[in-house]
Design a protein around this motif. Structure first.
Motif, short mmCIF file in Angstrom:
data_model
loop_
_atom_site.label_atom_id
_atom_site.label_comp_id
_atom_site.label_asym_id
_atom_site.label_seq_id
_atom_site.Cartn_x
_atom_site.Cartn_y
_atom_site.Cartn_z
N ASN A 581 -0.52 -0.66 4.15
CA ASN A 581 -0.37 -1.50 2.43
C ASN A 581 -1.26 -2.33 2.54
O ASN A 581 -1.80 -2.66 1.58
CB ASN A 581 1.18 -2.03 2.10
N LYS A 584 -4.15 -1.39 2.17
CA LYS A 584 -4.48 -1.36 0.76
C LYS A 584 -5.15 -2.47 0.49
O LYS A 584 -5.77 -2.12 -0.60
CB LYS A 584 -3.44 -0.66 0.20
N GLN A 632 6.36 -1.33 -8.05
CA GLN A 632 4.49 -1.85 -7.50
C GLN A 632 3.71 -3.40 -8.21
O GLN A 632 4.56 -3.21 -9.39
CB GLN A 632 3.61 -0.44 -8.11
N ILE A 633 3.50 -3.88 -7.30
CA ILE A 633 3.39 -5.52 -8.21
C ILE A 633 2.58 -6.09 -7.76
O ILE A 633 2.41 -6.51 -8.53
CB ILE A 633 4.67 -6.73 -7.15
N LEU A 647 8.06 0.53 1.29
CA LEU A 647 8.63 -0.63 1.35
C LEU A 647 9.81 -0.41 1.27
O LEU A 647 10.71 -0.57 2.29
CB LEU A 647 8.34 -1.63 0.67
P1 ADP Z 1 3.75 1.58 -3.53
O1 ADP Z 1 3.31 2.83 -1.80
O2 ADP Z 1 3.60 1.81 -4.27
O3 ADP Z 1 2.51 0.54 -2.28
P2 ADP Z 1 5.29 -0.31 -1.36
O4 ADP Z 1 6.44 -0.14 -1.83
O5 ADP Z 1 4.59 0.28 -0.36
O6 ADP Z 1 4.58 1.07 -2.20
O7 ADP Z 1 5.17 -1.41 -2.16
C1 ADP Z 1 5.35 -1.81 -3.33
C2 ADP Z 1 4.46 -3.11 -4.00
O8 ADP Z 1 4.82 -3.92 -2.94
C3 ADP Z 1 3.25 -2.49 -3.96
O9 ADP Z 1 2.48 -1.95 -4.96
C4 ADP Z 1 2.59 -3.88 -3.81
O10 ADP Z 1 2.33 -4.41 -5.34
C5 ADP Z 1 3.55 -5.22 -3.29
N1 ADP Z 1 2.95 -4.84 -1.66
C6 ADP Z 1 3.71 -4.29 -0.50
N2 ADP Z 1 2.62 -4.58 0.67
C7 ADP Z 1 1.47 -5.32 0.03
C8 ADP Z 1 0.52 -6.05 1.16
N3 ADP Z 1 0.33 -6.00 2.28
N4 ADP Z 1 -0.28 -6.76 0.57
C9 ADP Z 1 0.09 -7.14 -1.59
N5 ADP Z 1 0.80 -6.60 -2.19
C10 ADP Z 1 1.63 -5.39 -1.17
#
Ligand code: ADP
Length: 956
Positions: A581, A584, A632-633, A647
């Motif tokens: 993440n 990403k 997804q945020i 997560l």
């Molecule tokens: P995905 O597989 O879509 O990444 P996750 O459960 O891993 O799903 O993460 C959920 C959401 O949390 C992501 O879509 C993102 O919007 C946010 N997120 C997770 N990790 C980070 C990070 N390190 N920085 C910014 N946003 C994050």
């Protein structure tokens, strides 16, 4: 003589003779007569005598009767001489009445029998009677009987003159003891009654038939503001005119009429309520008194019940209030006694069950309202209730119309004032609709569960079906890279590879989540090299981030060294998710993986992991949601591939290992994910801090001989393509049975075993190889499976396999496995890779200046710094993120000298710089950058501090 004279003489002699003759004649007559009379007299006398005799006889008889008469009278008759006051006559009755003989009393003084106390009074009385010649009096006094007892005498005394013309006292005395007793009892009864009435808390007034007051007590006067003295007279007085007290009543006219009615009707009326003008509340009784149907008067009684009335009013109001609440709350109340007989049913309860209150009261609640099944439940509840306990339970009830009604009952015992349980009260809440919903939900749940099961089954099946070809696609793609593709083909290959990788991670996530939700994921604790794992992650991400201006750092607490017992696979997956993440969402800056010892327990050490990045961050209002599934945020416009499961899975995996995960982030400011997990440390001699810094090896595997048991042609080609490339000798078995057969003939260095194979599965083949004496009984067997299900791994280990490789696997994974099982000669050490931790020395000049030879002091300073001060630096993270510059300055000021004390002079300088930056409004980015550099430096110097400290300890 003269003739005339002679004549006259003759004449006279003649007349004399004649007269004499006459007289003689008369005499003889008289004598006759006399003799006659004499006879008569004699006769008369005879008869007289006779008569007298008879009279005497008669008299004698009458005296007898007289005496008898006197004796037959109950009253004592006696006479007393007025001269000396002695008894001159006493009738014989005295013996019967007082026990004395007549003779005993005659001649004795009249007060001989009187009780001494009364003698004076009697004496005075009779003296005045004699003096005043009062001829008739009455007196009562007690006398002493012969037998020593006392009796009361009531006597009438007359003053009479006897035949001699003398005064005499004649008395008729009667025994009035019984009458006296009755009188006494009457008087005491009256005294008692009067006392009771006077001291009564009720106001009492008794009036006679003419409404004259016979008795009125103080309370009555007090209640009506009357003066008691006015009524304290012995003689009856007039009634109180109503108009005198009329104004005291709230409705005088109505009261006046009512009082008149009562007086006229002469019926007993009790407990009539009377409102007074001043707000007091009285209770009135009217009791007419009759004797032999004759009206003798009446009694009024008033009681001030204001307090009781107010309390009752209050109770009524609160009851009303609660009834209102109960009715509004749809709660039905029912009271039953210990035999389940309904004592009281409240309105809402009646409505609930369709009965009227009258229809319910007196009925047996269990028989009328309960179904047989519910009766048992209630009977059990009754047992609990009898112990004085309240409980809640759900049961079905029968409505009057026959329908079933589900209720939640909250039942509690009812106790009397002695604490004895006299019944119970139940508050009923109608659950019918909710029950219906529950049934529907249960049905829906069952359906959902079934479809979930089907889905799981489907997923499990599909995993094999999807992964196998996917494995081939990924594998083939990698092989294609090695066939010198053209630029265009390279681009296509990149697309294929990234799409396949995405598909792969997607399916893995879905499967992982499915497994976690099915509770099929277990923590497997085995010794593993924690520091090594972190560094390999660092390398992977350093490689991935090569083309971006993002630094990947690992900061390792110097105390983390040696092998830890825990689930390496899970930790790897968690960190991969978090680092993935971070990768990403970070375009530039840094990604830092930190691990530090947080807490030491008897057998475990809690290690805190932190993955922080300087990426896009998460809006504060969404931070809490990132751990939810499929969330997804990403901020608007920022698109990334992902399932939104990463997560959620991470959180589940952390919690499975008793840990907790949290996130701190702000939009545009980067994110920090922190979690702690407990590990046991394996204590061996090589577990020295230096060991962690040991070099990693990569090796060549050319001389290995491998058996590949795989039924899928595509996979066979993928694996064989790779093995050929690495120069590994291998044999292919097309099913489990073939594998077992080949194993009998040829010795291998490693067997790669697919699980789902025809004839014999991988498990069965492994069992055969491990149990039957053959060349490969001890050879390492690594499972190849398209299913990432953890339980398959478990099974693999159970049947005797040594490792587990989940398909599709990239070439380097397979290579790692090969290297793992290659013998010393096969694996050649090709070089050292730096640990990634840059180390600067400590300011030894400063240290010797500070401590010289005082190693004790130095050791304690180092210990304090490592054990307590170090964690204080963490606070900068938040303070800088929240731009609380003043707090940053204060903290920097506080912590800077501690750095110099342990020889970190350059870091001390940085703290000074940070502190100075805070003087004016600083630039957030510059601060952040300085802080990151500082933090990185501090972490990397920790092993050195640790070593230094140990040195001091040794020298001590
Ligand atoms: P995905 O597989 O879509 O990444 P996750 O459960 O891993 O799903 O993460 C959920 C959401 O949390 C992501 O879509 C993102 O919007 C946010 N997120 C997770 N990790 C980070 C990070 N390190 N920085 C910014 N946003 C994050």
């Amino acid at each position: 003589m003269r003739v005339e004279e002679i004549y006259l003489l003759t004449q006279s002699v003649q007349r004399e003779r004649e007269a004499r003759l006459q007289a003689e004649k008369k005499l003889s007559q008289k004598i006759d007569e006399l003799s006659q009379t004499k006879e008569q007299f004699r006769l008369l006398n005879d008869s007289l005598t006779q008569q007298i005799a008879e009279k005497v006889q008669e008299l004698r008889r009458s005296d007898q009767e007289h005496r008898q008469l006197i004796e037959s009278v109950h009253d004592i008759i006696y006479k007393v001489s007025p001269i000396d006051g002695t008894f001159t006559y006493v009738s014989p009755v005295v013996e019967r009445t007082l026990g004395y003989m007549e003779e005993e009393l005659l001649g004795k003084p009249y007060n001989y029998l009187v009780i001494p106390d009364y003698r004076g009074m009697l004496h005075d009385f009779y003296m005045s009677m004699l003096r005043d010649k009062v001829d008739n009096t009455y007196q009562e006094f007690p006398v002493l009987c012969k037998d020593g007892s006392q009796c009361w005498i009531g006597q009438t005394v007359r003053l009479v003159t006897n035949e001699d013309g003398k005064w005499e006292l004649v008395a008729v005395a009667r025994n009035i003891t019984d009458q006296k007793e009755i009188e006494k009892a009457l008087v005491s009864a009256q005294i008692r009654l009067t006392t009771v009435i006077s001291s009564s808390v009720s106001a009492v007034m008794i009036e006679d038939e003419n409404h004259a007051i016979v008795l009125i007590n103080r309370m009555f006067c007090d209640l009506f503001g009357l003066n008691e003295l006015d009524f304290q007279q012995d003689v009856p007085i007039c009634s109180i005119p109503f108009r005198l007290v009329a104004h005291l009543f709230e409705e005088p006219e109505k009261e006046r009429k009512r009082v008149n009615d009562l007086l006229q009707n002469r019926r007993v009326v009790l407990g009539e309520e009377v409102c007074m003008a001043d707000g007091r509340q009285f209770e009135r009784d009217f009791i007419p008194v009759f004797r032999d149907d004759q009206y003798m008067g009446h009694l009024w009684r008033y009681t001030d019940v204001t307090e009781k009335y107010l309390a009752r009013e209050q109770l009524r109001k609160s009851e009303e209030k609660y009834r209102g609440i109960m009715n509004n709350m749809e709660l039905g109340l029912l009271e039953v006694d210990n035999n389940q007989t309904i004592v009281r049913a409240y309105e809402r309860f009646c409505q609930m069950l369709g009965y009227t209150s009258d229809e319910l009261i007196g009925q047996n609640a269990a028989e009328l309202l309960l179904t047989p099944a519910a009766r048992e439940v209630v009977a059990r509840q009754q047992v609990i209730r009898k112990q004085g306990l309240a409980t809640s339970y759900e049961i079905p009830l029968r409505h009057k119309n026959g329908q079933t009604l589900w209720v939640l009952i909250s039942g509690s015992p009812i106790m009397d004032e002695h604490g004895t349980i006299i019944g119970s009260i139940g508050i009923h809440y109608n659950l019918t609709e909710r029950k219906q919903l529950e049934i529907e939900v249960a049905q829906a749940h069952k359906l959902a569960e079934e479809s979930r099961q089907a889905e799981k089954q489907f997923l499990a099946n599909m995993s094999h079906e999807i992964r196998t070809p996917l494995n081939a696609i990924i594998g083939m793609t990698h092989l294609l890279y090695d066939t010198r593709p053209s630029q265009e083909q390279l681009e296509y290959l990149d697309i294929i590879r990234s799409s396949a990788d995405f598909l792969h991670s997607l399916i893995s996530d879905l499967l992982d989540m499915a497994k976690i939700e099915a509770g099929r994921v277990e923590v497997h604790r085995e010794p593993f090299d924690l520091a090594g794992l972190l560094r390999s992650l660092q390398k992977i991400f350093q490689m991935r981030l090569q083309k971006r201006p993002v630094v990947m750092d690992v900061m390792l607490d110097a105390r983390i060294s040696g092998k830890y017992i825990g689930d390496e696979l899970m930790l790897n997956q968690i960190l991969l998710n978090l680092l993935g993440n971070a990768e990403k969402f970070t375009e530039e800056g840094s990604i830092v993986l930190t691990a530090r010892v947080r807490k030491k327990e008897a057998t475990r050490t809690w290690i805190e992991f932190q993955v922080s990045d300087t990426g896009i961050g998460i809006p504060s209002d969404k931070v809490e949601r990132v751990f939810q599934k499929f969330r997804q945020i990403s901020p608007q416009g920022h698109k990334h591939k992902g399932t939104g499961l990463g997560l959620a899975i991470t959180k589940e995996l952390v919690e499975l290992q008793e840990g907790k995960i949290s996130v701190r982030s702000e939009e545009g400011e980067g994110s920090v994910f922190t979690f702690s997990l407990p590990y046991e440390l394996v204590m061996t001699e090589e577990n020295t801090p230096e060991e962690i810094l040991a070099n990693e090896t990569t090796g060549k595997v050319e001389n290995m001989t491998i058996l590949v048991a795989e039924d899928n042609l595509m996979n066979q080609r993928y694996v064989s393509g790779l093995l050929k490339k690495w120069g590994v000798t291998f044999t292919i078995a097309n099913d489990g049975q073939q594998a077992v057969d080949i194993c009998r003939k040829q010795k291998f260095d490693l067997i790669l075993m697919d699980i789902q194979m025809p004839v014999l599965t991988g498990y069965e083949a492994t069992i055969a190889i491990r149990s039957i004496d053959n060349l490969n009984q001890q050879t390492a067997i690594v499972a190849l499976t398209a299913s990432a299900m953890l339980d398959q791994k478990e099974m693999a280990i159970k049947v005797g396999m040594d490792g587990f490789l989940s398909k599709p696997f990239p070439p380097d994974k397979l290579l790692t496995v090969l290297k793992q099982y290659a013998t010393e000669e096969q694996a050649q050490v090709v070089g050292h890779v730096a640990s990634g931790v840059v180390t600067h020395p400590l300011d030894y000049d400063r240290l010797s200046e500070l401590y010289g030879d005082d190693t004790d002091y130095a050791a304690s300073m180092f210990e304090t710094f490592l054990e307590t001060v170090l964690t204080e630096f963490d606070a900068f993270d938040i303070l800088i993120q929240q731009q609380r510059w003043d707090d940053v300055r204060q903290l920097a000021h506080k912590l800077k000298p501690t750095l110099g004390m342990v020889g970190l002079s350059d870091l001390e300088a940085m703290m000074i710089q940070l502190e100075e930056m805070m003087q004016a409004e600083p630039d957030a980015n510059t601060v952040r950058h300085l802080w990151h550099t500082f933090r990185y430096d501090l972490m990397s110097r920790q092993p050195l501090l640790q070593t230094q400290w140990q040195n001091y300890l040794i020298r001590k």
